[in-house]
Design a protein around this motif. Sequence first.
Motif, PDB file in Angstrom:
ATOM      1  N   UNK A 175       0.819  -1.219   0.000  1.00  0.00           N
ATOM      2  CA  UNK A 175       0.000   0.000   0.000  1.00  0.00           C
ATOM      3  C   UNK A 175       0.850   1.264   0.000  1.00  0.00           C
ATOM      4  N   UNK A 176       2.166   1.089  -0.037  1.00  0.00           N
ATOM      5  CA  UNK A 176       3.128   2.195  -0.025  1.00  0.00           C
ATOM      6  C   UNK A 176       3.004   3.039   1.235  1.00  0.00           C
ATOM      7  N   UNK A 177       2.833   2.342   2.352  1.00  0.00           N
ATOM      8  CA  UNK A 177       2.748   3.005   3.652  1.00  0.00           C
ATOM      9  C   UNK A 177       3.857   2.546   4.598  1.00  0.00           C
ATOM     10  N   UNK A 178       4.576   1.487   4.226  1.00  0.00           N
ATOM     11  CA  UNK A 178       5.626   0.954   5.092  1.00  0.00           C
ATOM     12  C   UNK A 178       6.694   0.274   4.242  1.00  0.00           C
ATOM     13  N   UNK A 179       7.887   0.128   4.849  1.00  0.00           N
ATOM     14  CA  UNK A 179       8.970  -0.597   4.185  1.00  0.00           C
ATOM     15  C   UNK A 179       9.714  -1.381   5.266  1.00  0.00           C
ATOM     16  N   UNK A 180       9.378  -2.674   5.430  1.00  0.00           N
ATOM     17  CA  UNK A 180       9.949  -3.485   6.508  1.00  0.00           C
ATOM     18  C   UNK A 180      11.243  -4.197   6.104  1.00  0.00           C
ATOM     19  N   UNK A 181      12.108  -4.402   7.098  1.00  0.00           N
ATOM     20  CA  UNK A 181      13.375  -5.095   6.902  1.00  0.00           C
ATOM     21  C   UNK A 181      13.498  -6.258   7.881  1.00  0.00           C
ATOM     22  N   UNK A 182      14.275  -7.260   7.480  1.00  0.00           N
ATOM     23  CA  UNK A 182      14.777  -8.254   8.412  1.00  0.00           C
ATOM     24  C   UNK A 182      16.225  -7.890   8.683  1.00  0.00           C
ATOM     25  N   UNK A 183      16.677  -8.101   9.929  1.00  0.00           N
ATOM     26  CA  UNK A 183      18.012  -7.698  10.354  1.00  0.00           C
ATOM     27  C   UNK A 183      18.900  -8.924  10.487  1.00  0.00           C
ATOM     28  N   UNK A 184      20.052  -8.884   9.815  1.00  0.00           N
ATOM     29  CA  UNK A 184      21.027  -9.972   9.898  1.00  0.00           C
ATOM     30  C   UNK A 184      22.286  -9.460  10.585  1.00  0.00           C
ATOM     31  N   UNK A 185      22.675 -10.122  11.671  1.00  0.00           N
ATOM     32  CA  UNK A 185      23.863  -9.768  12.449  1.00  0.00           C
ATOM     33  C   UNK A 185      25.068 -10.458  11.815  1.00  0.00           C
ATOM     34  N   UNK A 186      25.933  -9.691  11.158  1.00  0.00           N
ATOM     35  CA  UNK A 186      27.083 -10.273  10.472  1.00  0.00           C
ATOM     36  C   UNK A 186      28.109 -10.828  11.447  1.00  0.00           C
ATOM     37  N   UNK A 187      28.256 -10.197  12.592  1.00  0.00           N
ATOM     38  CA  UNK A 187      29.254 -10.657  13.558  1.00  0.00           C
ATOM     39  C   UNK A 187      28.876 -12.025  14.130  1.00  0.00           C
ATOM     40  N   UNK A 188      27.593 -12.218  14.374  1.00  0.00           N
ATOM     41  CA  UNK A 188      27.135 -13.500  14.916  1.00  0.00           C
ATOM     42  C   UNK A 188      26.687 -14.470  13.822  1.00  0.00           C
ATOM     43  N   UNK A 189      26.649 -13.987  12.581  1.00  0.00           N
ATOM     44  CA  UNK A 189      26.287 -14.795  11.426  1.00  0.00           C
ATOM     45  C   UNK A 189      24.911 -15.444  11.584  1.00  0.00           C
ATOM     46  N   UNK A 190      23.941 -14.617  12.022  1.00  0.00           N
ATOM     47  CA  UNK A 190      22.574 -15.126  12.127  1.00  0.00           C
ATOM     48  C   UNK A 190      21.592 -13.960  12.143  1.00  0.00           C
ATOM     49  N   UNK A 191      20.339 -14.287  11.881  1.00  0.00           N
ATOM     50  CA  UNK A 191      19.304 -13.260  11.877  1.00  0.00           C
ATOM     51  C   UNK A 191      19.028 -12.785  13.296  1.00  0.00           C
ATOM     52  N   UNK A 192      18.739 -11.483  13.406  1.00  0.00           N
ATOM     53  CA  UNK A 192      18.661 -10.862  14.723  1.00  0.00           C
ATOM     54  C   UNK A 192      17.294 -10.294  15.070  1.00  0.00           C
ATOM     55  N   UNK A 193      16.467  -9.969  14.066  1.00  0.00           N
ATOM     56  CA  UNK A 193      15.186  -9.339  14.362  1.00  0.00           C
ATOM     57  C   UNK A 193      14.620  -8.620  13.164  1.00  0.00           C
ATOM     58  N   UNK A 194      13.874  -7.554  13.423  1.00  0.00           N
ATOM     59  CA  UNK A 194      13.197  -6.834  12.344  1.00  0.00           C
ATOM     60  C   UNK A 194      13.003  -5.371  12.722  1.00  0.00           C
ATOM     61  N   UNK A 195      12.800  -4.543  11.707  1.00  0.00           N
ATOM     62  CA  UNK A 195      12.530  -3.121  11.891  1.00  0.00           C
ATOM     63  C   UNK A 195      11.842  -2.616  10.641  1.00  0.00           C
ATOM     64  N   UNK A 196      11.258  -1.423  10.706  1.00  0.00           N
ATOM     65  CA  UNK A 196      10.598  -0.904   9.489  1.00  0.00           C
ATOM     66  C   UNK A 196      10.356   0.605   9.564  1.00  0.00           C
ATOM     67  N   UNK A 197      10.254   1.192   8.380  1.00  0.00           N
ATOM     68  CA  UNK A 197       9.659   2.511   8.228  1.00  0.00           C
ATOM     69  C   UNK A 197       8.156   2.296   8.098  1.00  0.00           C
ATOM     70  N   UNK A 198       7.361   3.149   8.722  1.00  0.00           N
ATOM     71  CA  UNK A 198       5.909   3.014   8.617  1.00  0.00           C
ATOM     72  C   UNK A 198       5.258   4.391   8.714  1.00  0.00           C
ATOM     73  N   UNK A 199       3.959   4.438   8.442  1.00  0.00           N
ATOM     74  CA  UNK A 199       3.267   5.721   8.312  1.00  0.00           C
ATOM     75  C   UNK A 199       4.084   6.654   7.407  1.00  0.00           C
ATOM     76  N   UNK A 200       4.548   6.102   6.312  1.00  0.00           N
ATOM     77  CA  UNK A 200       5.400   6.859   5.395  1.00  0.00           C
ATOM     78  C   UNK A 200       4.569   7.849   4.589  1.00  0.00           C
ATOM     79  N   UNK A 201       5.034   9.081   4.535  1.00  0.00           N
ATOM     80  CA  UNK A 201       4.346  10.153   3.826  1.00  0.00           C
ATOM     81  C   UNK A 201       5.374  10.836   2.927  1.00  0.00           C
ATOM     82  N   UNK A 202       5.511  10.320   1.693  1.00  0.00           N
ATOM     83  CA  UNK A 202       6.532  10.843   0.795  1.00  0.00           C
ATOM     84  C   UNK A 202       6.235  12.280   0.376  1.00  0.00           C
ATOM     85  N   UNK A 203       4.955  12.628   0.275  1.00  0.00           N
ATOM     86  CA  UNK A 203       4.590  13.990  -0.123  1.00  0.00           C
ATOM     87  C   UNK A 203       5.104  14.998   0.895  1.00  0.00           C
TER      88      UNK A 203
END
Length: 200
Positions: free
Chosen positions: A69-97
Amino acid sequence: MTPEPFDFGREYVLEDDFVRLQPLTLADYDHLLPFALQEPEIWTHTLVAADSPEKLKTYIAQALKYRAREAAYPFIVFDKRQDRYAGSTRFYHMDLKNRSTLLGYTWYGKAHQGTGLNRHCKFLLLDFAFGTMQMERVEFNADVQNERSIAAMKKIGCTVEGVLRSHKLLPDGRRRDSIVLSILREEWLSGVREQLRLRC
């Protein structure tokens, strides 16, 4: 040179030597499932708990729905030092205008908390927001009882704007007061960016 406009359909990958943030997909369910099954305390202050296989599926599906819907952009987080996935984060309520976005829905497994991972993530995300996305304002919200999260946001250079009373309903039925913090483009460029870079 003017950067290319941000495109919700593009797969942006943000990374440094410490961490890689890649767009969240349905296939990431398996990577995040251990957190849903084994670390229920992660979800204490979250608005959308993913503390079961079913809830995790819903969590990912909703994140992807808002991206579509072009309102959010979510990511998965990968920890390179531990060589495994660590969690998630995102941009949300995005208002490009109006060039404004919230940054949140951020959580990490216990093994990745307090390691410096969050600083690296926030530097990459904020640089992306004020660079590629051309935002003028990045806002953060948190439960006023989430002292760890609030302290982390202050450390990266956020300014406290105030508290929204009885702002959100939590999964446990409690209504939370939300603290509002932000970073503006001029603050990022005039010192906050460099201060955070030096801490990474």
